[in-house]
Design an enzyme around this catalytic site. Sequence first.
Site, mmCIF file in Angstrom:
data_model
loop_
_atom_site.group_PDB
_atom_site.id
_atom_site.type_symbol
_atom_site.label_atom_id
_atom_site.label_comp_id
_atom_site.label_asym_id
_atom_site.label_seq_id
_atom_site.Cartn_x
_atom_site.Cartn_y
_atom_site.Cartn_z
ATOM 1 N N LYS A 111 0.825 -1.217 0.000
ATOM 2 C CA LYS A 111 0.000 0.000 0.000
ATOM 3 C C LYS A 111 0.852 1.256 0.000
ATOM 4 O O LYS A 111 0.528 2.226 -0.692
ATOM 5 C CB LYS A 111 -0.927 0.018 1.226
ATOM 6 N N LYS A 194 -5.437 -13.821 -14.657
ATOM 7 C CA LYS A 194 -6.806 -13.971 -14.155
ATOM 8 C C LYS A 194 -7.670 -12.758 -14.470
ATOM 9 O O LYS A 194 -7.176 -11.698 -14.841
ATOM 10 C CB LYS A 194 -6.765 -14.195 -12.648
ATOM 11 N N LYS A 197 -10.358 -6.919 -11.060
ATOM 12 C CA LYS A 197 -10.717 -5.505 -11.153
ATOM 13 C C LYS A 197 -9.494 -4.682 -11.543
ATOM 14 O O LYS A 197 -9.551 -3.873 -12.448
ATOM 15 C CB LYS A 197 -11.259 -5.030 -9.797
#
Length: 329
Positions: A111, A194, A197
């Site tokens: 992050k 895959k 989003k």
Amino acid sequence: METVLSGIRSTGNLHLGNYFGAVRNFVKMQHEYNCYFFIADLHSLTTHPKPENLHDNIRKVLSEYIACGIDPEVATIYIQSDVPEISQLYLLLNMNAYIGELERTTTFKEKIRKQPENVNAGLLTYPVLMCADIIIHNANKVPVGKDQEQNLEMARKFAKRFNHIYNVDYFTLPEPFNFGSDLVKVPGLDGTGKMGKSEGNGIYLIDEPSVIRKKVMRAVTDAGPEQPNSTKPEPVQNLFYLLELMSEPDTVAHFEQAYNDCSIRYGDLKKQLAEDIIQFTTPYRERILEIYNDSEYLSKVVKNGANRARESASKTLREVREIIGYKSF
Ligand code: ADP
Ligand code: TRP
């Protein structure tokens, strides 16, 4: 009965990967376990969502999960911020979580790389809040994806530490949980990898038919097989994987045969796949919109969920306060 709990991110819509990889299993689990599913809207504050989007994101996600078959009468479905006991337990757990171990968490490190302009304390203590989410209902089974394994490991550590510090056997240690053995990974149609989003290749349950057709027709393929019975390259394999997931066995057999005798026309396969996906997603799309627009129903669901969650959460919090040594005057 064993207790299953999972937090759901309140960002973005559900794509076929989410559906087949996770939601479909939640729907099955609710009948076999005492299930808690909640929308992690406090966690979502770590990325500073805009006030004008926050509520609508929650509403969308809630509508989608219910439309997929999570039954609010069966599972307890609620919104994290509606249960203040979670925040209180989070505060208490923070006192026994150490900066060093939090800084070493992979998700934190990722992050701060992704949002260097917003390295807030909420990001650092993300696993503590996640631990509070889980142990407030004494959940022992937590269905999460691979990316959440370390956070879950931290939750176990904090629960164990609490038991150790206060010399009690109070919290159950939560474990990762795969329901059934059929772990699926839905591929994207952009060649490799895959569907996701962040990969930007999602086919969403809420997509209009025209959007789905466009997405499927854009799928990456190759020039076609040159020799009978040749192995499929990854992009073609991915197309077939989706076909198997979405279409009738006869359809799959037809295109397999065509591939093997080199007569395949990918355009035909894509057209068929698009129609089969549309047939699958349309009832979900309609149901999602119906639920999303039914404020009265949603308000009932949310209130009922919060009541049920708070009942269990307040009992835990009361007992935790006692264990820590708080007494009433
Ligand atoms: P995304 O960010 O792509 O929407 P998440 O990482 O938030 O997906 O995952 C939510 C849930 O959906 C997780 O349980 C994850 O394992 C599952 N999931 C996501 N993408 C796929 C996929 N392509 N195939 C199978 N399961 C998936
Ligand atoms: N961190 C999880 C995710 O990003 C969401 C989540 C929050 C969660 N609290 C949880 C998952 C508790 C399982 C249990 O997907």
